[in-house]
Design a protein around this motif. Sequence first.
Motif, PDB file in Angstrom:
ATOM      1  N   LEU A   1       0.840  -1.193   0.000  1.00 43.08           N
ATOM      2  CA  LEU A   1       0.000   0.000   0.000  1.00 43.08           C
ATOM      3  C   LEU A   1       0.876   1.243   0.000  1.00 43.08           C
ATOM      4  O   LEU A   1       1.890   1.297   0.700  1.00 43.08           O
ATOM      5  CB  LEU A   1      -0.905   0.019   1.231  1.00 43.08           C
ATOM      6  CG  LEU A   1      -1.933  -1.114   1.347  1.00 43.08           C
ATOM      7  CD1 LEU A   1      -2.555  -1.107   2.737  1.00 43.08           C
ATOM      8  CD2 LEU A   1      -3.008  -0.983   0.283  1.00 43.08           C
ATOM      9  N   THR A   2       0.475   2.241  -0.782  1.00 40.65           N
ATOM     10  CA  THR A   2       1.168   3.525  -0.782  1.00 40.65           C
ATOM     11  C   THR A   2       0.141   4.644  -0.706  1.00 40.65           C
ATOM     12  O   THR A   2      -1.033   4.459  -1.023  1.00 40.65           O
ATOM     13  CB  THR A   2       2.005   3.714  -2.068  1.00 40.65           C
ATOM     14  OG1 THR A   2       1.132   3.682  -3.211  1.00 40.65           O
ATOM     15  CG2 THR A   2       3.062   2.624  -2.208  1.00 40.65           C
ATOM     16  N   ASN A   3       0.595   5.829  -0.271  1.00 42.16           N
ATOM     17  CA  ASN A   3      -0.306   6.974  -0.270  1.00 42.16           C
ATOM     18  C   ASN A   3      -0.383   7.571  -1.677  1.00 42.16           C
ATOM     19  O   ASN A   3       0.229   7.053  -2.620  1.00 42.16           O
ATOM     20  CB  ASN A   3       0.115   8.011   0.776  1.00 42.16           C
ATOM     21  CG  ASN A   3       1.496   8.592   0.509  1.00 42.16           C
ATOM     22  OD1 ASN A   3       1.988   8.588  -0.624  1.00 42.16           O
ATOM     23  ND2 ASN A   3       2.134   9.092   1.552  1.00 42.16           N
ATOM     24  N   LYS A   4      -1.106   8.660  -1.824  1.00 42.55           N
ATOM     25  CA  LYS A   4      -1.340   9.224  -3.160  1.00 42.55           C
ATOM     26  C   LYS A   4      -0.073   9.766  -3.809  1.00 42.55           C
ATOM     27  O   LYS A   4      -0.029   9.986  -5.015  1.00 42.55           O
ATOM     28  CB  LYS A   4      -2.407  10.323  -3.070  1.00 42.55           C
ATOM     29  CG  LYS A   4      -3.799   9.764  -2.818  1.00 42.55           C
ATOM     30  CD  LYS A   4      -4.853  10.845  -2.890  1.00 42.55           C
ATOM     31  CE  LYS A   4      -6.252  10.259  -2.753  1.00 42.55           C
ATOM     32  NZ  LYS A   4      -7.309  11.290  -2.823  1.00 42.55           N
TER      33      LYS A   4
ATOM     34  N   GLY B   1       2.638   8.047  -3.734  1.00 41.04           N
ATOM     35  CA  GLY B   1       3.426   6.875  -4.040  1.00 41.04           C
ATOM     36  C   GLY B   1       4.394   6.480  -2.947  1.00 41.04           C
ATOM     37  O   GLY B   1       5.294   5.657  -3.168  1.00 41.04           O
TER      38      GLY B   1
ATOM     39  N   ARG C   1      -9.042  -6.625  -2.551  1.00 44.79           N
ATOM     40  CA  ARG C   1      -8.937  -5.235  -2.957  1.00 44.79           C
ATOM     41  C   ARG C   1     -10.091  -4.404  -2.407  1.00 44.79           C
ATOM     42  O   ARG C   1      -9.905  -3.247  -2.014  1.00 44.79           O
ATOM     43  CB  ARG C   1      -8.864  -5.134  -4.481  1.00 44.79           C
ATOM     44  CG  ARG C   1      -7.547  -5.656  -5.055  1.00 44.79           C
ATOM     45  CD  ARG C   1      -7.460  -5.521  -6.559  1.00 44.79           C
ATOM     46  NE  ARG C   1      -6.159  -5.956  -7.045  1.00 44.79           N
ATOM     47  CZ  ARG C   1      -5.090  -5.181  -7.161  1.00 44.79           C
ATOM     48  NH1 ARG C   1      -5.185  -3.895  -6.835  1.00 44.79           N
ATOM     49  NH2 ARG C   1      -3.935  -5.650  -7.603  1.00 44.79           N
TER      50      ARG C   1
ATOM     51  N   ALA D   1      -9.656  -1.387   0.212  1.00 41.60           N
ATOM     52  CA  ALA D   1     -10.204  -0.085  -0.169  1.00 41.60           C
ATOM     53  C   ALA D   1     -11.130   0.471   0.912  1.00 41.60           C
ATOM     54  O   ALA D   1     -11.236   1.693   1.080  1.00 41.60           O
ATOM     55  CB  ALA D   1     -10.940  -0.192  -1.494  1.00 41.60           C
TER      56      ALA D   1
ATOM     57  N   GLN E   1      -7.736   5.927   1.064  1.00 37.11           N
ATOM     58  CA  GLN E   1      -6.857   6.884   0.397  1.00 37.11           C
ATOM     59  C   GLN E   1      -5.528   6.256  -0.048  1.00 37.11           C
ATOM     60  O   GLN E   1      -4.649   6.955  -0.546  1.00 37.11           O
ATOM     61  CB  GLN E   1      -6.564   8.069   1.333  1.00 37.11           C
ATOM     62  CG  GLN E   1      -7.784   8.899   1.666  1.00 37.11           C
ATOM     63  CD  GLN E   1      -8.416   9.529   0.432  1.00 37.11           C
ATOM     64  OE1 GLN E   1      -7.720  10.043  -0.436  1.00 37.11           O
ATOM     65  NE2 GLN E   1      -9.736   9.472   0.356  1.00 37.11           N
TER      66      GLN E   1
ATOM     67  N   ASN F   1      -3.235   3.353  -2.297  1.00 39.85           N
ATOM     68  CA  ASN F   1      -3.212   2.607  -3.557  1.00 39.85           C
ATOM     69  C   ASN F   1      -2.489   1.289  -3.355  1.00 39.85           C
ATOM     70  O   ASN F   1      -1.553   1.194  -2.551  1.00 39.85           O
ATOM     71  CB  ASN F   1      -2.516   3.419  -4.646  1.00 39.85           C
ATOM     72  CG  ASN F   1      -3.202   4.726  -4.939  1.00 39.85           C
ATOM     73  OD1 ASN F   1      -4.421   4.776  -5.064  1.00 39.85           O
ATOM     74  ND2 ASN F   1      -2.434   5.802  -5.039  1.00 39.85           N
TER      75      ASN F   1
ATOM     76  N   GLN G   1      -0.009  -1.327  -5.066  1.00 39.16           N
ATOM     77  CA  GLN G   1       0.937  -1.390  -6.177  1.00 39.16           C
ATOM     78  C   GLN G   1       2.033  -2.419  -5.878  1.00 39.16           C
ATOM     79  O   GLN G   1       2.159  -2.897  -4.750  1.00 39.16           O
ATOM     80  CB  GLN G   1       1.556  -0.029  -6.447  1.00 39.16           C
ATOM     81  CG  GLN G   1       2.480   0.485  -5.359  1.00 39.16           C
ATOM     82  CD  GLN G   1       3.086   1.831  -5.727  1.00 39.16           C
ATOM     83  OE1 GLN G   1       2.410   2.751  -6.145  1.00 39.16           O
ATOM     84  NE2 GLN G   1       4.402   1.942  -5.584  1.00 39.16           N
TER      85      GLN G   1
END
Length: 371
Positions: A196-199, A201, A355, A359, A364, A366, A368
């Motif tokens: 998981l990363t924030n907006k 990245g 997912r 979510a 907030q 992502n 990846q």
Amino acid sequence: MRGQGWILLCGWIFLSHAYASLPKMKVRIGRNLPKVTVQGIDLQGHFFLKNETKQYPGKNIIHFNCQKLANSKKGATLVASVSSPGGLVSWGNRRYWGDLMLTTAQDRHSCDLLQNTPMEKYISTLLAKEMRGDWPIEALKAQAVAARTYAMFQKERNPTGLFALENSEKHQVSGHFFDETLATSKASSFTKGLILTNKRGELVPAFFHSKCGGHTFLPEKVWSSPVEGYESVSCPFCHEHGTKRWEKSISPSKIHRLFLAALSPGSSPSSAPRPRLILDQKARGDIRVFWKKKIRKIPRSFLRKKLGRKEIPSNNFTIHIERDRFVIKGAGLGHGVGMCQFGAFEMAKRGMNHREILAHYYPQFNIQKGY
């Protein structure tokens, strides 16, 4: 379980080259040990203080007198690393994937024991401890992503340290070879490398807990340190699982001492004015009191920290007065930040995938590939 263990062992041998390219985690599995005995087949020991390597053919045992080793060096120092070509080394009655590493402990009178293992093997054994090996696969996948994210965050945060994580509730609880199941192995494999990363990245600490009791908390409401991207979300999923409600009764003198400790550390309860509790609202996140002509806020986490996790199982509670006692009523188990594990269990039972679960609890963030 041992039949499954044999299948997993064969899989380990077959996939050894693939795992060699994965990130490794150094996890402290034993702390302040006076003696350590490790065993396995065709062991190889590298002894750093003497800069020598020894072979131990067949089934063999290596003994370490930690008190003697610890006194030879100041602070934490790497002493030895023990490995086996089969991939398993035993400590006590537990078998561990990867190498077992011995370090002197900070107290200089004992040793710490570390496990150095491929990330996905670490995640697979962890799933059986942080959740359960027979939980729905989508809940296990969600847990795998969250736990991998937290592990990678700690690894990046401590690039030069002897270890990145501790096998405890302080960080994450991981297991050993016989804890792993086919389901936990699949959940780790199917989500391999996902984090998981924030907006922006950036890697974030993905927190999780047993049961939120209805809603999650922001990190700053529990630890006073904000983490970008977290939201407090409602959770209608965990109610029917685990302990539904809990209640504790505390004397006025004890609760007032706790209030004063939060508002004015060092004040004497006999001379300082008593804080007066204001009607409590669970959604506020803080306990409100009237003290010295002002409304003051005391974090719920402060009371939980001072009273202990056994007395106050979660941060989701209300406090009010009944007759001559303060009564704390709450729901949930754990700090309440991030993913609710019982909530994830119920969501997976209802057919939601990992997912969708992630979510909901990390809206907030992502998903990846981290590697």
